[in-house]
Design a protein around this motif. Sequence first.
Motif, PDB file in Angstrom:
ATOM      1  N   LYS A   1       8.400  64.983  39.365  1.00 18.50           N
ATOM      2  CA  LYS A   1       9.713  65.590  39.564  1.00 18.50           C
ATOM      3  C   LYS A   1      10.809  64.538  39.728  1.00 18.50           C
ATOM      4  N   PRO A   2      11.080  63.752  38.690  1.00 11.04           N
ATOM      5  CA  PRO A   2      12.164  62.772  38.805  1.00 11.04           C
ATOM      6  C   PRO A   2      13.518  63.464  38.889  1.00 11.04           C
ATOM      7  N   ASP A   3      14.483  62.755  39.436  1.00  8.75           N
ATOM      8  CA  ASP A   3      15.825  63.311  39.612  1.00  8.75           C
ATOM      9  C   ASP A   3      16.600  63.165  38.302  1.00  8.75           C
ATOM     10  N   LEU A   4      16.353  64.082  37.373  1.00 10.96           N
ATOM     11  CA  LEU A   4      16.968  63.983  36.048  1.00 10.96           C
ATOM     12  C   LEU A   4      18.463  64.266  36.084  1.00 10.96           C
ATOM     13  N   ASP A   5      18.918  65.065  37.040  1.00 10.09           N
ATOM     14  CA  ASP A   5      20.361  65.305  37.159  1.00 10.09           C
ATOM     15  C   ASP A   5      21.091  64.004  37.472  1.00 10.09           C
ATOM     16  N   SER A   6      20.553  63.233  38.413  1.00 11.07           N
ATOM     17  CA  SER A   6      21.173  61.944  38.738  1.00 11.07           C
ATOM     18  C   SER A   6      21.078  60.983  37.560  1.00 11.07           C
TER      19      SER A   6
ATOM     20  N   TYR B   1      18.190  51.349  38.317  1.00 12.43           N
ATOM     21  CA  TYR B   1      17.730  52.536  39.032  1.00 12.43           C
ATOM     22  C   TYR B   1      16.308  52.864  38.584  1.00 12.43           C
ATOM     23  N   LEU B   2      15.423  53.027  39.553  1.00 11.16           N
ATOM     24  CA  LEU B   2      14.046  53.422  39.272  1.00 11.16           C
ATOM     25  C   LEU B   2      13.842  54.854  39.750  1.00 11.16           C
ATOM     26  N   LEU B   3      13.521  55.744  38.828  1.00 10.81           N
ATOM     27  CA  LEU B   3      13.288  57.149  39.145  1.00 10.81           C
ATOM     28  C   LEU B   3      11.827  57.492  38.865  1.00 10.81           C
ATOM     29  N   GLY B   4      11.333  58.505  39.559  1.00 10.56           N
ATOM     30  CA  GLY B   4       9.960  58.931  39.333  1.00 10.56           C
ATOM     31  C   GLY B   4       8.932  57.925  39.799  1.00 10.56           C
ATOM     32  N   CYS B   5       9.313  57.095  40.759  1.00  8.26           N
ATOM     33  CA  CYS B   5       8.406  56.056  41.262  1.00  8.26           C
ATOM     34  C   CYS B   5       7.826  56.376  42.634  1.00  8.26           C
ATOM     35  N   LEU B   6       8.541  57.183  43.420  1.00  9.04           N
ATOM     36  CA  LEU B   6       8.140  57.411  44.807  1.00  9.04           C
ATOM     37  C   LEU B   6       7.836  58.877  45.103  1.00  9.04           C
ATOM     38  N   GLY B   7       7.652  59.686  44.093  1.00 10.21           N
ATOM     39  CA  GLY B   7       7.365  61.097  44.319  1.00 10.21           C
ATOM     40  C   GLY B   7       8.619  61.920  44.097  1.00 10.21           C
ATOM     41  N   PRO B   8       8.598  63.218  44.499  1.00  6.88           N
ATOM     42  CA  PRO B   8       7.485  63.928  45.134  1.00  6.88           C
ATOM     43  C   PRO B   8       6.436  64.373  44.123  1.00  6.88           C
TER      44      PRO B   8
ATOM     45  N   PHE C   1      15.647  52.649  44.224  1.00  4.73           N
ATOM     46  CA  PHE C   1      14.748  53.759  43.921  1.00  4.73           C
ATOM     47  C   PHE C   1      15.517  55.052  44.180  1.00  4.73           C
ATOM     48  N   LEU C   2      15.511  55.923  43.202  1.00  7.97           N
ATOM     49  CA  LEU C   2      16.333  57.127  43.279  1.00  7.97           C
ATOM     50  C   LEU C   2      15.460  58.354  43.051  1.00  7.97           C
ATOM     51  N   GLU C   3      15.377  59.205  44.079  1.00 14.12           N
ATOM     52  CA  GLU C   3      14.658  60.466  43.977  1.00 14.12           C
ATOM     53  C   GLU C   3      15.575  61.586  44.464  1.00 14.12           C
ATOM     54  N   ARG C   4      15.163  62.828  44.239  1.00 18.30           N
ATOM     55  CA  ARG C   4      16.032  63.946  44.614  1.00 18.30           C
ATOM     56  C   ARG C   4      16.257  64.022  46.116  1.00 18.30           C
ATOM     57  N   ALA C   5      15.277  63.615  46.893  1.00 18.90           N
ATOM     58  CA  ALA C   5      15.376  63.749  48.342  1.00 18.90           C
ATOM     59  C   ALA C   5      15.758  62.457  49.042  1.00 18.90           C
ATOM     60  N   CYS C   6      15.789  61.351  48.319  1.00 17.06           N
ATOM     61  CA  CYS C   6      16.063  60.093  49.014  1.00 17.06           C
ATOM     62  C   CYS C   6      16.472  59.000  48.035  1.00 17.06           C
ATOM     63  N   GLN C   7      17.109  57.984  48.605  1.00 20.70           N
ATOM     64  CA  GLN C   7      17.329  56.721  47.921  1.00 20.70           C
ATOM     65  C   GLN C   7      16.680  55.630  48.750  1.00 20.70           C
ATOM     66  N   VAL C   8      16.139  54.635  48.072  1.00 16.02           N
ATOM     67  CA  VAL C   8      15.401  53.576  48.750  1.00 16.02           C
ATOM     68  C   VAL C   8      15.836  52.236  48.165  1.00 16.02           C
ATOM     69  N   GLN C   9      16.100  51.270  49.051  1.00 16.44           N
ATOM     70  CA  GLN C   9      16.470  49.936  48.590  1.00 16.44           C
ATOM     71  C   GLN C   9      15.828  48.893  49.496  1.00 16.44           C
TER      72      GLN C   9
ATOM     73  N   ARG D   1      17.525  62.969  52.606  1.00 10.64           N
ATOM     74  CA  ARG D   1      18.170  64.273  52.718  1.00 10.64           C
ATOM     75  C   ARG D   1      17.067  65.305  52.909  1.00 10.64           C
ATOM     76  N   GLU D   2      16.943  65.816  54.130  1.00 11.02           N
ATOM     77  CA  GLU D   2      15.800  66.652  54.498  1.00 11.02           C
ATOM     78  C   GLU D   2      15.783  67.974  53.749  1.00 11.02           C
ATOM     79  N   GLN D   3      16.935  68.613  53.559  1.00 14.21           N
ATOM     80  CA  GLN D   3      16.967  69.901  52.875  1.00 14.21           C
ATOM     81  C   GLN D   3      16.475  69.778  51.444  1.00 14.21           C
ATOM     82  N   ALA D   4      16.822  68.676  50.780  1.00 16.65           N
ATOM     83  CA  ALA D   4      16.351  68.471  49.409  1.00 16.65           C
ATOM     84  C   ALA D   4      14.847  68.301  49.380  1.00 16.65           C
ATOM     85  N   GLN D   5      14.283  67.631  50.394  1.00 16.08           N
ATOM     86  CA  GLN D   5      12.838  67.474  50.451  1.00 16.08           C
ATOM     87  C   GLN D   5      12.154  68.815  50.628  1.00 16.08           C
ATOM     88  N   ALA D   6      12.734  69.672  51.465  1.00 10.68           N
ATOM     89  CA  ALA D   6      12.135  70.975  51.704  1.00 10.68           C
ATOM     90  C   ALA D   6      12.079  71.797  50.421  1.00 10.68           C
ATOM     91  N   LYS D   7      13.124  71.705  49.583  1.00  9.42           N
ATOM     92  CA  LYS D   7      13.137  72.442  48.321  1.00  9.42           C
ATOM     93  C   LYS D   7      12.083  71.931  47.367  1.00  9.42           C
TER      94      LYS D   7
END
Length: 236
Positions: free
Chosen positions: A17-22, A110-117, A145-153, A229-235
């Motif tokens: 589930k990579p963040d394709l919108d971003s 930007y690295l997407l689809g590397c850390l889940g979910p 690292f860019l995911e729907r629920a978080c960013q990581v650097q 972003r906790e709400q995004a993780q819950a979704k």
Amino acid sequence: MTPQSPITVLVCAGAPKPDLDSLKNIYQSSDQAYLIGVDYGCLSILKTGLKLNYAVGDFDSVSPEECLQIQAASDRFEQLIPEKDNTDTEMALYHIKKLIEEGYEIEAIYLLGCLGPGGRLDHTIANLWMAFHPDFKDLFEQIIFLERACQVQVFQPGNYRLTDRLDSDYLSIIALTPIKDWIIEGAKYNLSQSEWTYPRALISNEFVNPKDIVTLSFSQGLVVVLWIREQAQAKD
């Protein structure tokens, strides 16, 4: 593409589930964007309607028909043997190093689809552990690292000003190594100058206000910062 203006590199790996919108937003807002697909991540990029500048992987997670589709939609296609010393994502980073050697100036990576979910935990750890690879030390100064629920650097020793780039619920600051002169100021929970002889995770901190600046400094070690972003993780 020729090495003229700085390029933004977008790498999509194979997590489900990579963040394709971003990915699309960054691509459309960049003067020059360079798209790299890693194995199944190639198909994720193609779902957006964009073409690939470079596709790499052993492609053991796609069908032969999908592999042909990826090859047809890529400026450059490189199929690796499954038995190799480097991961597919590491090979993507080596390709970025080649771009730099060819004269390209990299604005951001930007690295997407590397850390889940939904991806494999060992893949997540391997992707984060690339920060320890001596060949990628300079690249990690620009990698997010860019995911729907978080960013990581990942940060090397120095002084940094952290902004709330994700409208985050939590700001977690984790030492991946022993650390010296660690200071956090401007957050809900601050840290006076500290030293640990083992990796230490300071999680669930927060920005007091969305426009606040949190300062982070340390003189030795390697630190990873997560905007969550906790709400995004819950979704997800």
